[in-house]
Write an enzyme that holds these catalytic residues in place. Sequence first.
Site, PDB file in Angstrom:
ATOM      1  N   ASP A 143       0.847  -1.200   0.000  1.00 52.45           N
ATOM      2  CA  ASP A 143       0.000   0.000   0.000  1.00 52.45           C
ATOM      3  C   ASP A 143       0.881   1.248   0.000  1.00 52.45           C
ATOM      4  O   ASP A 143       1.936   1.256  -0.645  1.00 52.45           O
ATOM      5  CB  ASP A 143      -0.926  -0.052   1.218  1.00 52.45           C
ATOM      6  CG  ASP A 143      -2.256   0.631   0.970  1.00 52.45           C
ATOM      7  OD1 ASP A 143      -2.257   1.853   0.756  1.00 52.45           O
ATOM      8  OD2 ASP A 143      -3.292  -0.049   1.002  1.00 52.45           O
ATOM      9  N   HIS A 216      -3.762   6.152   3.318  1.00 56.07           N
ATOM     10  CA  HIS A 216      -4.457   4.935   2.884  1.00 56.07           C
ATOM     11  C   HIS A 216      -3.826   3.678   3.483  1.00 56.07           C
ATOM     12  O   HIS A 216      -4.516   2.789   3.998  1.00 56.07           O
ATOM     13  CB  HIS A 216      -4.425   4.889   1.355  1.00 56.07           C
ATOM     14  CG  HIS A 216      -5.257   3.827   0.723  1.00 56.07           C
ATOM     15  ND1 HIS A 216      -4.810   2.538   0.548  1.00 56.07           N
ATOM     16  CD2 HIS A 216      -6.504   3.864   0.194  1.00 56.07           C
ATOM     17  CE1 HIS A 216      -5.741   1.833  -0.066  1.00 56.07           C
ATOM     18  NE2 HIS A 216      -6.795   2.612  -0.291  1.00 56.07           N
ATOM     19  N   SER A 552     -11.146  -0.773  -0.812  1.00 58.20           N
ATOM     20  CA  SER A 552      -9.857  -0.727  -0.114  1.00 58.20           C
ATOM     21  C   SER A 552     -10.010  -1.043   1.365  1.00 58.20           C
ATOM     22  O   SER A 552      -9.112  -1.627   1.972  1.00 58.20           O
ATOM     23  CB  SER A 552      -9.222   0.664  -0.230  1.00 58.20           C
ATOM     24  OG  SER A 552      -8.539   0.827  -1.432  1.00 58.20           O
TER      25      SER A 552
END
Length: 778
Positions: A143, A216, A552
């Site tokens: 990620d 994220h 996600s």
Amino acid sequence: MSSLLLLFFLLCTTTSSSSSSPSTNKNEAETPKTFIIKVQYDAKPSIFPTHKHWYESSLSSASATLLHTYDTVFHGFSAKLTPSEALRLKTLPHVLAVFSEQVRHLHTTRSPQFLGLKSSSDSAGLLLKESDFGSDLVIGVIDTGVWPERQSFNDRDLGPVPRKWKGQCVTTNDFPATSCNRKLIGARFFSQGYESTNGKMNETTEFRSPRDSDGHGTHTASIAAGRYVSPASTLGYASGVAAGMAPKARLAVYKVCWNAGCYDSDILAAFDSAVSDGVDVVSLSVGGVVVPYFLDAIAIAAFGASDHGVFVSASAGNGGPGGLTVTNVAPWVTTVGAGTIDRDFPADVHLGNGKIIPGVSVYSGPGLKKDQMYSLVYAGSESGDGYSASLCLEGSLDPAFVRGKIVVCDRGINSRPAKGEVVKKAGGVGMILANGVFDGEGLVADCHVLPATSVGAASGDEIRKYIMSAEKSKSPATATIVFKGTRVNVRPAPVVASFSARGPNPETPEILKPDVIAPGLNILAAWPDKVGPSGIPTDKRKTEFNILSGTSMACPHVSGLAALLKAAHPDWSPAAIRSALMTTAYTVDNRGETMIDESTGNTSTALDFGAGHVHPQKAMNPGLIYDLTSYDYVNFLCNSNYTVNNIQVITRRKADCSGATRAGHVGNLNYPSLSAVFQQYGKHKMSTHFIRTVTNVGDPNSAYKVTIRPPSGMTVTVQPEKLVFRRVGQKLNFLVRVEATAVKLSPGSSSMKSGKIVWSDGKHNVTSPIVVTMQQPL
């Protein structure tokens, strides 16, 4: 300069005719691009001490730059080369395939409780208790990196790092050795592919380290394996205890995503390192365009991981609610869509005509004055600045038109919070963010920088009509926004999130994707210091947790659950873990009705939710599993009409397709779901069959009887109708026959019906969806 990533797979065979080649366009003939070269590992001449020396010797051009070397999930290297240099390498006898890189993009505390994973001594805590919270398991998160100081990553009461671990904590000035601990046991970053295409990164906006400058990666890592943290909230919303799915599992982060995206050469390097380091699970909330598996770097890397016994979960994508939008569809990947949980953040619009329009928001700051109505305008009206203003794009709003008013903005082009910033800069006091037709009625709550709320497409139309009618009657439109905080025990839940990507599978329609759905809407998880909760650069607010939505967020829920299941059942393969999650998933919401589709309010289908919503406790003890080995996947690829060369690109071994003829067809892969596709071609009656093998992981001396709920208008038979197991580990086969009658369809159209078969021994219900698609050829 756009990056072209070409994968060369070197084996002593000729190049497949279906492989693509480097571009020879004269304009770009000598523009260096990124290529990946895969070599036959045992072909290294003895004169070279290492494979790296051998790879470097094959680069004849002085300008060629070696980027990465790979030796676990596949073998070879990536380099920046001119297309002519790439073509020269392609002529070598060991080169098998050349194809283009994709730039991938991110598919951006109540969920453990909603899933029944709260820590307690009651039966709901069984999964956590039996697996000791997955403390010997390692989840690799590929990620944007991690913010290691977050309490979600503390190592209190954790034992030593598992002895099998071979990974590293790569240290830099901003990521010292103390960043890792007994919780965060590995951290690496891969930027060579990114910088090969985009030039040297701007280190004032990005960290050249595993540290997260986006948020994220920190968020997804803490969803998978965050520790218990209390109190936790985002700006006062969703207050309570935050925890990941596997709070004691170890984490290793592999940073591959940067400001311009996530590059295949870096993703491959991350997979290679993760598997070599010793992760048990890979969590990947990243995706791109669906291409054949032998041209898909993620599919190739994931096969190598699965072949090493590593479970790979990947997000389905946020392209919903349209069909054929699902990504990461390889059958050796567990593909995760998104559902809602039973919590939301209501922020309603009160219109001057007395109507109340429901909306959602996570806004915490100076509010609108109580009992005051504000002028309401739509910037896309004639008084505004046309199309750009309707979207509230940067610089599009006339301050004289919006000052002191609530502004209606349409979704699209720029981010949702960015629209609020545009309104705020122009002097607006609030924003109503209206979905477009394609977004439907699905609502996402955002941490806005001014009082703002999101409303559905129909509500947006109603608000715009009210503004127009008010203008005609010469009585200005007015409104206010009322923020109601956090609401729990929402019904119905779960609901399939509007944005969650849908089937059918664009590459292999005979394999149903997504596999399952998991919580992905308005999920609370850890967040970095250097990024405001809205994600826009001017937002200087700090929060330890943030609320985000996307597949996600759904993907790491399944990654964490997979770690718990692997901890409880160390001998289970990745396919067995997925089977347990799929055959125990549920399709009924908390009202007792089939889950609905958020975008329309209608009943959802298997193309939306796959096998259903994950149910961790039942997955712990599924009774029967549908297991698979790498050889089964090879037979699947053979039956997909891939050439032997194409299959070698994926599997790193010479393919023997002789066994595939016994399997019969693509749909006979021993998958927990069944999907048939009939091309009508004027035929009145059509039929197909599926052969499946189930392994008993429940009780010895158990008998399972089948219940069939056929798709409407179709006939489904199962033989035998009863499976009698004498021991645990025993395998038994059964055959499913599906018969369909042609339906009236216009050329090029299709219709889909779904049903299910359920094997039950009175204690376990092992459910497989059946999807039948009728297609009328053009």
